[in-house]
Design an enzyme around this catalytic site. Structure first.
Site, PDB file in Angstrom:
ATOM      1  CG  ASP A   1      -1.807   1.168   1.325  1.00 53.05           C
ATOM      2  OD1 ASP A   1      -2.285   1.622   0.275  1.00 53.05           O
ATOM      3  OD2 ASP A   1      -2.023   1.665   2.440  1.00 53.05           O
TER       4      ASP A   1
ATOM      5  CB  ILE B   1      -2.649  -0.363 -14.727  1.00 57.41           C
ATOM      6  CG1 ILE B   1      -4.031  -0.702 -15.286  1.00 57.41           C
ATOM      7  CG2 ILE B   1      -2.369  -1.147 -13.458  1.00 57.41           C
ATOM      8  CD1 ILE B   1      -4.165  -2.157 -15.726  1.00 57.41           C
TER       9      ILE B   1
END
Length: 1267
Positions: free
Chosen positions: A570, A886
């Site tokens: 993360d 992406i």
């Protein structure tokens, strides 16, 4: 529908009730009817105008096109045309086609990826309705269309919006009617039988008996311990195998090793495990008893009685005082604070230490006396017990009063503590194991290490070999017996048992069973447990600021830390500090920064000078200081401390304070701010809270001037699609500023405001109330209701918050990349922010090419993925110096079944992958995709509840104890306080533990094969009779006593390099990462080595016994003396072998190796004198004198172990000289006290040449393709 006549209810929702009433009253009094019509038209025009302006541009275009179509055929107004169209008064409209999906996608009514389909005249929609109308002459003037009763909220909204084209009061009423239909009233108690919801009677008996409030976290009771423990232990195949052996040994004349030689060690191992389980469970029982015996005050028959927690039941009214834990899940009735407010701390639930506010509903806030509580009558209907900590749906239904919605703000959960509030009264709704705390106390998914899986496979292979040896030995025994039964009659081998193959198979099965080490499992458990303690007490991974050490929440995956190939991280709170600082804001095309004083602030001066943008600036700062759920706490020195659910909210409120807009007061009904010295009070009407799905938060307030406004803050993608088509002067400039902020690595939010007509708000509020009091699908209905009001926004500007990198993040990422670990970042942030953080933390370098995938459809995603994948396929290199970025929408398409394989290939080729704007489930899907497809060991690291899914999907989950609480840490396998500690956890503890466990397992199998295959060689000499060579108890004590310590020493203290060297040179991680120390090849090399040693250890002493006279006086002995000589040589050899494979010698290693040899000799001296004092071991009497008095024994003690290990020593010398590995070279440098940097530089250069050659090849192909 409330207020509608039966006829009106059958009409379309676009015909309002006011119009119907006008038609019915006009015949009675023309003047009154005329006046009412004028008033209703004015009100309707205001609502229609508000709704028209509130629609996103795409919707407005559709409305305008439809209005144009209708006006071409009629001179009537839009309302009249709509009414006429539904009554069949409009002529047929042909060739009509209108796109609706784009408009409704912006509203959130349908999925955004639904293709825009034209609405043809034959479709059941706007154009279809208009084009299917009959001409006036052939129409039925009184005809009406029946409205379909749709339960699907999105379809219902779409249908109403399509038919009405405006948000009238009748539309909102229809929504309320829909919610009422979803929650039809049910007779009291009937719904309990259906099991759909829980009904709790107030101050009365409950309809059914609910769970009691006694909790038990213990695994066992006195009665259940033995069966439960045995069931748990014998789920392991190894224990079942040894139990089978122990049972077979009880068959008379079958076991050559006695009846108890396997049973006693098995009982000992089980006893050790049982003692461990008992000690741990006693601690649990004590903790449970302490909790169950806590005291609380309960209202009984008008008086307060002190009872134990365990005596509480559902429906009880209790009193909880300050700094006390809540004994069960409660609904807050009233408190010592105004408006039934209270403050709680939920650290035990989610780890968050920030105080949270809870507030009772107004109808119970006045229940401050005992007599008032006794008069509370009615029932509470709520959802069944579940695990959702942050969700609760309930309804309070008092007799004679309207229903009141109960949500999470009214729930006080067990495990939370009351803070800053003298007392509260609460009603128990969930007890014991039905509370949310206990519902969440389930164990994490079971994970097994790669080494464990491989070991189990090899055990099965060894078992097959054992069976083969048994069959071979049984057949040999059968043939030998048939051949010698007649000539060697004195052996008594002609009986049935000697000639029976089944008996012989059982005999050899028992004889060879110890090829599989009985003590391996318990040894591994203890070693892993101690390794976990080493991790917990590593001072280098202790974070002093937060007082948080590293924590190994499981010990089964210690060696897995040395095999990591992919790290999924993360960003916010993991790579960054999650300590937000307000840096900039964009208002009316200008960028402002906080200054040291208000006088220096350009923003404040613009307000004071009444700059042309001052009104926008003021509204911007009001929004910052009002639109939040922050709780202010005033200190004695006059300072204000903000308690917020997230660091972002605290930073925004603090940013407004830096500009002179100080938020200092919050009550359930209003908030007050000090706006540059002027007190302003805003009445809080509704709070539409932030969720990861909504990506926005809104508050509806009544301003000091009496206007109703909606303040919203959220992601730019969410705000921009809800902007009005008018008065958006700052739209493009703000978007440009957002890109600028993101490129600097700042977190951005957009701020917008909407003015709401009071009449429209009243109607919407009733609709929202019905959604809030609905028990069925409440969250979906609340979302739909919020979508109805969160439109017609006017953009005010944007904020930029800095979330700085944690200390040591760039160095850690650089080290992990050098170690050959691929790092993927999965974040919900904007793409520009994520890329900038990638550069800051050295994940992306300026020499890297960046592939950015931002596609809007499945076909476009397929094309770009296939194109990029094809560009790299011609390269032979495994990875390229390319970073793939992406976004979440494209990722959704890329993870579909037909694209997943190509997308995965593209990702694996790239050196770095960053996924932006991803949801928690997308994070888990990405981790699962890589884990399953590559079969590599993956690691996921995060700090928040949104990271739990990916942490549990990865092979190893790491939780960071950060600002977002302990949800991730509680769900993880290991927890650390800072990302930089991951470097030491993997490169040091991971590599060490992998090497230790690998050597431990290999050595355990080696020493067992080394001893017990000797029984096979002795069978050749003993006519395959199954006769044992060793004394039976020495066989049983081999693993448990005489060779137990060397594996522990290897598993706990072995290390090939120091921690400093491992951290300085990450390339040393590669041998463990590539599983070079433990694989199928290495395992069977060790087995072959053990077989070779067993040959030397048996046949060399056997050769010494050739003449049988082993004393100088010519005396001879029996086979047992030979057996004890061989046994002694085996122990010396396997202990020396442990020393040969040891890289790091400590005094404990010396004690384990030499102590095991001394322990055997001590045992011989003691055990030889048991008989006749103890009626035991008669065949061992005087063995010490026989063994130690023959020179053959002492000569063999010197020659046999050396001969056995000579091949090992030669192989080791050749390996360390000719085939020296990088690890060996560095270890030699350490031993010689030389700096290993030169060795590492040579190795790194050769490795980089290979890597860069392939990387340049990939990059050249990619660059050429882009040309």
């Amino acid at each position: 529908m409330s207020g509608h006549s039966p006829d009106a209810s059958r009409n379309s929702n676009t015909i309002s009730i006011e119009l119907n009433r006008t038609n019915t009253t006009s015949s009675c009094n023309p003047s009154i009817a005329s006046q009412r019509r004028r008033q209703q038209r004015a009100a309707q025009h205001r609502q229609e105008s508000w709704f028209r302006h509130s629609m996103p541009p795409a919707v407005n275009r559709d409305f305008e096109s439809l209005e144009h179509l209708t006006q071409r055929e009629s001179t009537n107004g839009l309302d009249e045309q709509l009414a006429a169209s539904l009554s069949g008064k409009l002529p047929v409209l042909s060739h009509t086609s209108i796109h609706l999906n784009s408009a409704n996608s912006n509203l959130g009514f349908i999925d955004s990826d639904t293709p825009n389909t034209p609405v043809t005249p034959q479709s059941d929609s706007i154009a279809g309705t208009l084009s299917s109308c009959q001409p006036i002459g052939g129409a039925d003037n009184s005809g009406r269309h029946k409205a379909r009763n749709r339960k699907d909220s999105k379809a219902s909204i779409l249908s109403n919006a399509a038919r009405g084209l405006r948000m009238t009061t009748s539309f909102l009423r229809s929504k309320r009617k829909e919610y009422e239909d979803d929650d039809e009233p049910v007779p009291f108690g009937s719904d309990v039988e259906e099991g759909e919801k829980r009904v709790i009677a107030l101050n009365g008996p409950q309809p059914i008996n609910y769970c009691n409030n006694r909790i038990s976290t213990a695994k066992y009771s006195v009665v259940s311990f033995l069966p439960s423990f045995l069931f748990e232990q014998f789920r392991r195949y190894s224990n079942c195998f040894f139990l089978l052996i122990a049972l077979l040994q009880q068959i008379p004349d079958v076991s050559p090793t006695g009846r108890y030689t396997t049973l006693v060690p098995l009982i000992f191992i089980l006893s050790v495990s049982a003692i461990k389980e008992i000690i741990e469970d006693i601690k649990r029982h004590r903790a449970d008893n302490e909790i169950n015996h806590r005291l609380i005050e309960r209202l009984e028959n008008g008086t307060w009685t002190t009872v134990r927690w365990s005596e509480l039941s559902v429906g009880d009214i209790i009193k909880v005082t300050i700094d006390t834990f809540f004994p069960a899940d409660l609904v807050l009735l009233s408190s010592s604070e105004p408006q039934a407010m209270c403050f709680i701390e939920t650290a035990n639930l989610d780890g968050e230490t920030n105080l949270k506010i809870r507030q009772g509903v107004p109808s119970t806030a006045k229940l401050l006396e005992t007599k008032d509580l006794m008069q509370l009558q009615g029932r509470i209907e709520c959802e069944l017990p579940n695990r959702q900590l942050y969700e609760f749906n309930g309804v309070l239904k008092e007799f004679g009063k309207p229903s009141v919605a109960l949500g999470n703000d009214q729930v006080l959960q067990r495990g939370a503590m009351l803070r800053n509030t003298a007392w509260i009264f609460g009603l128990v709704i969930y007890t014991g194991h039905e509370t949310k705390l206990m519902k969440n106390s389930t164990s994490a998914p079971l994970k097994r290490s790669t080494v464990d899986k491989l070991t189990n496979t090899q055990i099965l292979m060894l078992f097959m070999i054992l069976i083969s040896l048994c069959i071979t030995s049984g057949l040999c025994n059968l043939f030998w017996t048939q051949r010698h039964s007649a000539t060697d009659w004195y052996l008594g081998i002609g009986d049935f048992k000697s000639m029976n193959l089944g008996y012989n198979l059982l005999t050899f099965f028992i004889l060879y069973n110890n090829l599989i080490p009985i003590s391996l499992q318990v040894t591994l458990e203890l070693v892993r447990f101690l390794q976990a303690i080493f991790i917990n007490y590593d001072i280098e991974m202790y974070h002093e600021e937060s007082n948080m050490p590293a924590s190994a929440r499981t010990s089964n995956l210690n060696e897995e830390l040395g095999l990591i190939k992919y790290v999924f991280s993360d960003k916010t709170g993991t790579l960054t500090r999650n300590v937000m600082v307000f840096k900039k804001c964009s208002i009316a095309r200008h960028i402002y920064k906080p200054e040291r004083t208000l006088e220096e602030s350009e923003l404040v001066q613009n307000i004071l000078r009444r700059h042309e943008t001052s009104s926008d600036i003021e509204e911007f700062l009001v929004l910052l200081s009002v639109c939040h759920t922050v709780i202010p706490e005033k200190k004695d020195d006059g300072t204000i401390v903000y308690h917020a659910a997230s660091p972002d909210e605290r930073a925004l409120v603090d940013g407004a304070r830096q500009f002179g807009y100080i938020f200092d007061t919050r009550t359930p009904e209003y908030v007050e701010i000090n706006a540059l010295g002027e007190r302003k009070r805003f009445q809080v009407l509704n709070v539409l809270e932030f969720t990861s799905t909504r990506k926005r938060m809104s508050v509806i307030v009544r301003t000091p001037e009496g206007n109703i406004k909606l303040f919203m803050k959220g992601a730019d993608s969410v705000i921009y699609e809800r902007l009005s088509s008018r008065n958006q002067a700052y739209r493009d400039a703000t978007l440009q500023h957002l890109e600028e902020f993101a490129s600097e690595g700042l977190r951005t939010l957009c701020l917008a405001v909407a003015d709401i007509d009071p009449e429209v708000y009243e109607e919407w509020n009733q609709t929202y109330h019905k959604a809030a009091t609905s028990l069925q699908q409440r969250e979906r209905k609340l979302d739909d209701a919020a979508n109805l009001i969160e439109i017609n926004l006017r953009l005010l500007g944007a904020t930029a918050i800095e979330d700085r990198l944690q200390d040591g993040v760039p160095e850690t990422i650089q080290a992990l990349l050098e170690a050959g670990i691929y790092i993927w970042v999965l974040t919900g942030d904007k793409q520009e922010t994520a890329i900038n953080i990638g550069y800051s933390c050295k994940l992306i370098t300026h020499s890297m090419d960046i592939i950015i995938l931002n596609e809007e459809s499945l076909d476009a995603t397929r094309d770009v993925i296939l194109r990029h994948a094809g560009e790299f396929k011609s390269s032979t290199a495994k990875d390229a110096n390319v970073a793939l970025v992406i976004d979440g929408k494209t990722l959704k398409y890329a993870l579909t079944c037909d694209l997943r394989g190509e997308f995965q290939e593209l990702c694996i080729i790239c050196r770095v992958v960053i996924c932006c704007r991803v949801s928690p489930m997308q994070k888990a899907e990405v981790v699962e995709m890589v884990t399953q497809s590559t079969k590599a060991v993956t690691l996921a690291i995060g700090d928040g509840a949104n990271d739990v899914a990916m942490i549990q999907k990865a092979s190893v989950g790491i939780g960071i104890s950060g600002q977002e609480g302990l949800q991730a840490a509680c769900a993880s396998d290991y927890s650390i306080a800072q990302f930089r500690f991951l470097r030491r956890l993997l490169l040091v503890h991971g590599a060490w533990n992998y090497a230790r466990i690998s050597k431990l397992i290999l050595y355990s199998f080696y020493k067992n094969v080394c001893l017990y295959v000797i029984e096979l060689w002795f069978a050749v000499y003993s006519g395959w009779s199954g006769q044992i060579l060793f004394e039976r108890w020495t066989i049983g004590l081999y693993n448990v006593l005489f060779t137990a310590m060397p594996p522990f020493a290897i598993g706990l203290f072995e290390k090939f390099c120091t921690a400093e060297t491992m951290l300085k040179y990450p390339l040393l991680y590669k041998p463990s990462q590539n599983a070079k120390l433990f694989n199928v090849k290495v395992f069977w090399i060790w087995i072959f080595n053990a077989l070779l040693h067993s040959v030397f250890l048996f046949w060399l002493p056997m050769a010494a016994f050739k003449d049988e006279a082993i004393w100088s006086d010519g005396k001879t002995s029996d086979y047992l003396l030979l057996g004890n000589m061989v046994y002694t040589y085996v122990i010396v050899t396997v202990c020396l072998k442990a020393g040969l494979i040891t890289s790091s010698w400590t005094w404990l290693t010396h004690a384990a190796i030499w102590g095991s040899i001394v322990l055997w000799f001590t045992f011989v001296l003691v055990y030889s004198h048991f008989w006749p004092t103890l009626k035991f071991a008669s065949n061992f009497a005087g063995m010490d004198i026989q063994l130690l008095s023959t020179p053959i024994f002492w000569l063999g003690l010197f020659l046999v172990p050396i001969t056995s290990l000579l091949i090992d020593v030669i192989c080791k010398l050749v390996h360390n000289t000719v085939f020296k590995t990088l690890t060996d070279a560095v270890r030699e440098s350490e031993i010689q006290s030389h700096d290993p940097s030169q060795v590492m530089e040579e190795s790194r250069s050769s490795w980089l040449r290979i890597f860069s050659r392939g990387r340049r090849c990939c990059s050249a192909i990619y660059s050429y393709s882009r040309l």
